[in-house]
Design a protein around this motif. Structure first.
Motif, PDB file in Angstrom:
ATOM      1  N   VAL A 210       0.840  -1.213   0.000  1.00 30.10           N
ATOM      2  CA  VAL A 210       0.000   0.000   0.000  1.00 30.10           C
ATOM      3  C   VAL A 210       0.869   1.253   0.000  1.00 30.10           C
ATOM      4  N   ASN A 211       1.897   1.270   0.849  1.00 31.35           N
ATOM      5  CA  ASN A 211       2.789   2.437   0.900  1.00 31.35           C
ATOM      6  C   ASN A 211       3.542   2.621  -0.412  1.00 31.35           C
ATOM      7  N   GLY A 212       3.974   1.515  -1.026  1.00 30.11           N
ATOM      8  CA  GLY A 212       4.671   1.613  -2.302  1.00 30.11           C
ATOM      9  C   GLY A 212       3.793   2.224  -3.381  1.00 30.11           C
ATOM     10  N   ILE A 213       2.539   1.788  -3.438  1.00 33.97           N
ATOM     11  CA  ILE A 213       1.608   2.362  -4.416  1.00 33.97           C
ATOM     12  C   ILE A 213       1.378   3.842  -4.140  1.00 33.97           C
ATOM     13  N   ARG A 214       1.267   4.202  -2.865  1.00 32.08           N
ATOM     14  CA  ARG A 214       1.059   5.616  -2.504  1.00 32.08           C
ATOM     15  C   ARG A 214       2.243   6.470  -2.935  1.00 32.08           C
ATOM     16  N   TYR A 215       3.464   5.970  -2.712  1.00 27.96           N
ATOM     17  CA  TYR A 215       4.652   6.723  -3.129  1.00 27.96           C
ATOM     18  C   TYR A 215       4.675   6.909  -4.653  1.00 27.96           C
ATOM     19  N   LEU A 216       4.289   5.869  -5.397  1.00 25.34           N
ATOM     20  CA  LEU A 216       4.277   5.969  -6.853  1.00 25.34           C
ATOM     21  C   LEU A 216       3.271   7.013  -7.322  1.00 25.34           C
ATOM     22  N   PHE A 217       2.095   7.053  -6.707  1.00 26.79           N
ATOM     23  CA  PHE A 217       1.090   8.033  -7.090  1.00 26.79           C
ATOM     24  C   PHE A 217       1.501   9.447  -6.679  1.00 26.79           C
ATOM     25  N   ASP A 218       2.342   9.555  -5.651  1.00 28.06           N
ATOM     26  CA  ASP A 218       2.847  10.866  -5.232  1.00 28.06           C
ATOM     27  C   ASP A 218       4.019  11.332  -6.081  1.00 28.06           C
ATOM     28  N   GLY A 219       4.480  10.493  -6.999  1.00 30.44           N
ATOM     29  CA  GLY A 219       5.594  10.858  -7.864  1.00 30.44           C
ATOM     30  C   GLY A 219       6.959  10.521  -7.306  1.00 30.44           C
ATOM     31  N   ASP A 220       7.009   9.865  -6.122  1.00 29.83           N
ATOM     32  CA  ASP A 220       8.285   9.459  -5.529  1.00 29.83           C
ATOM     33  C   ASP A 220       8.604   8.050  -6.031  1.00 29.83           C
ATOM     34  N   TYR A 221       9.132   7.981  -7.266  1.00 28.19           N
ATOM     35  CA  TYR A 221       9.295   6.689  -7.911  1.00 28.19           C
ATOM     36  C   TYR A 221      10.406   5.844  -7.275  1.00 28.19           C
ATOM     37  N   MET A 228       7.997  -1.399  -3.270  1.00 27.66           N
ATOM     38  CA  MET A 228       7.313  -2.471  -3.990  1.00 27.66           C
ATOM     39  C   MET A 228       8.224  -3.680  -4.192  1.00 27.66           C
ATOM     40  N   ILE A 229       9.490  -3.432  -4.523  1.00 25.64           N
ATOM     41  CA  ILE A 229      10.431  -4.542  -4.709  1.00 25.64           C
ATOM     42  C   ILE A 229      10.656  -5.276  -3.390  1.00 25.64           C
ATOM     43  N   ASN A 230      10.772  -4.521  -2.308  1.00 26.94           N
ATOM     44  CA  ASN A 230      10.934  -5.144  -0.998  1.00 26.94           C
ATOM     45  C   ASN A 230       9.730  -6.016  -0.656  1.00 26.94           C
ATOM     46  N   ALA A 231       8.516  -5.502  -0.954  1.00 29.87           N
ATOM     47  CA  ALA A 231       7.306  -6.278  -0.691  1.00 29.87           C
ATOM     48  C   ALA A 231       7.254  -7.524  -1.573  1.00 29.87           C
ATOM     49  N   LEU A 232       7.660  -7.373  -2.841  1.00 29.30           N
ATOM     50  CA  LEU A 232       7.652  -8.508  -3.762  1.00 29.30           C
ATOM     51  C   LEU A 232       8.619  -9.597  -3.308  1.00 29.30           C
ATOM     52  N   ILE A 233       9.804  -9.192  -2.871  1.00 27.65           N
ATOM     53  CA  ILE A 233      10.790 -10.174  -2.407  1.00 27.65           C
ATOM     54  C   ILE A 233      10.272 -10.890  -1.160  1.00 27.65           C
ATOM     55  N   THR A 234       9.634 -10.147  -0.252  1.00 27.10           N
ATOM     56  CA  THR A 234       9.072 -10.767   0.943  1.00 27.10           C
ATOM     57  C   THR A 234       8.005 -11.790   0.581  1.00 27.10           C
ATOM     58  N   ALA A 235       7.111 -11.414  -0.349  1.00 27.84           N
ATOM     59  CA  ALA A 235       6.065 -12.345  -0.781  1.00 27.84           C
ATOM     60  C   ALA A 235       6.664 -13.582  -1.440  1.00 27.84           C
ATOM     61  N   LEU A 236       7.707 -13.398  -2.247  1.00 29.87           N
ATOM     62  CA  LEU A 236       8.362 -14.536  -2.897  1.00 29.87           C
ATOM     63  C   LEU A 236       9.006 -15.464  -1.857  1.00 29.87           C
ATOM     64  N   CYS A 237       9.594 -14.874  -0.826  1.00 32.91           N
ATOM     65  CA  CYS A 237      10.214 -15.682   0.232  1.00 32.91           C
ATOM     66  C   CYS A 237       9.169 -16.512   0.968  1.00 32.91           C
ATOM     67  N   VAL A 238       8.018 -15.901   1.236  1.00 33.20           N
ATOM     68  CA  VAL A 238       6.930 -16.647   1.869  1.00 33.20           C
ATOM     69  C   VAL A 238       6.491 -17.801   0.968  1.00 33.20           C
ATOM     70  N   SER A 239       6.379 -17.530  -0.331  1.00 35.04           N
ATOM     71  CA  SER A 239       5.970 -18.563  -1.290  1.00 35.04           C
ATOM     72  C   SER A 239       6.983 -19.702  -1.347  1.00 35.04           C
ATOM     73  N   VAL A 240       8.268 -19.348  -1.307  1.00 35.31           N
ATOM     74  CA  VAL A 240       9.314 -20.376  -1.354  1.00 35.31           C
ATOM     75  C   VAL A 240       9.226 -21.273  -0.127  1.00 35.31           C
ATOM     76  N   GLY A 241       9.094 -20.661   1.044  1.00 38.22           N
ATOM     77  CA  GLY A 241       9.008 -21.451   2.272  1.00 38.22           C
ATOM     78  C   GLY A 241       7.821 -22.391   2.278  1.00 38.22           C
ATOM     79  N   VAL A 242       6.657 -21.875   1.883  1.00 42.66           N
ATOM     80  CA  VAL A 242       5.446 -22.698   1.848  1.00 42.66           C
ATOM     81  C   VAL A 242       5.558 -23.763   0.766  1.00 42.66           C
ATOM     82  N   GLY A 243       6.029 -23.373  -0.417  1.00 45.83           N
ATOM     83  CA  GLY A 243       6.105 -24.300  -1.540  1.00 45.83           C
ATOM     84  C   GLY A 243       7.040 -25.470  -1.272  1.00 45.83           C
ATOM     85  N   LEU A 244       8.195 -25.215  -0.688  1.00 41.37           N
ATOM     86  CA  LEU A 244       9.144 -26.283  -0.405  1.00 41.37           C
ATOM     87  C   LEU A 244       8.553 -27.308   0.561  1.00 41.37           C
TER      88      LEU A 244
END
Length: 252
Positions: A210-221, A228-244
């Protein structure tokens, strides 16, 4: 308090806000108000999601500057609220710089939440989301227990190991999945999907997205994409742990 000490105070406040997950615009607004109250000349700042830069010109015409990398950290709303109160009182001249600095050090030492409250939050969140996503009352009770165990695991056991955030997230999600598989194995009435859904909810980066999207809409790319990348990596790590774990469980 001389100009250099005043500059250090402003920087310390900004860094503390950033470390505790405050919004970028809130940080910039706060430190500019404080710099104005402390009469710092030609004060300028540049705040990113993982770094803070400040400069000011002193009366002897020398330029004071500080730069520091700040790792992305979880949000601590209690500490942010206290620092906002401090900044308002300082800007209104209701605090002198020495009192503000002493109060800031006290705020940095406060915890704002007890471990039993955190365990309750983990348990209640896991049980609630398990029920919302279609879990039965038995699944909800199982997710409640998973939340308690995960909270104790992340607060008391994992800090003893010097591991990166990526490994910590994979380990936590894998641990929850192992427990969920064991629960289903010994209590067949439970649903594995519902248990895992409720158990891992505390690990998912919802606020970060949510914060990443807000920053993007505010122009703070830069900050937006960083979050957003930090959130994506966290989600991928959760997926890896569950998937394994699920892969091994299905093989067994």
């Amino acid at each position: 308090m001389d100009e250099r000490e005043a500059f250090d105070l402003v920087y310390d406040i900004g860094e503390t806000l950033l470390k505790n997950g405050a919004e970028i615009k809130r940080i910039e607004t706060t430190i500019h108000h404080i710099a104005k109250a402390l009469e710092l000349q030609e004060f300028d700042s540049f705040v990113l999601i993982n770094g803070i830069f400040m400069t000011a010109r002193l009366k002897d015409q020398t330029v004071q500057a500080r730069v520091r990398d700040v790792p992305i950290s979880p949000i601590n709303l209690g500490r942010i609220e206290q620092i906002n109160t401090l900044s308002r009182r300082l800007a209104e001249k209701r605090l002198n710089p020495e009192e503000a600095n002493q109060w800031l050090q006290e705020i940095k030492q406060q915890t704002f939440s007890s471990n039993p409250l955190k365990i309750f939050a983990y348990a209640f969140g896991s049980a609630s989301f398990c029920f919302i996503f279609g879990g039965s009352i038995w699944d909800t009770m199982g997710a409640l227990l998973l939340g308690v165990i995960l909270a104790c695991f992340t607060m008391y056991l994992l800090p003893k190991f010097n591991m990166s955030d990526i490994i910590l997230t994979i380990t936590s999600s894998g641990f929850v999945s192992i427990l969920a598989c064991l629960f289903v194995h010994f209590v067949p009435i439970l649903q594995l999907t519902s248990l895992i859904t409720g158990g891992i909810i505390s690990l998912l980066p919802g606020v970060a997205i949510v914060n990443g999207i807000r920053y993007l809409f505010d122009g703070d790319y830069s900050s937006g994409w960083g979050q957003m990348i930090n959130a994506l990596i966290t989600a991928l790590c959760v997926s890896v742990g569950v998937g394994l774990v699920l892969r091994v469980f299905s093989m067994l």
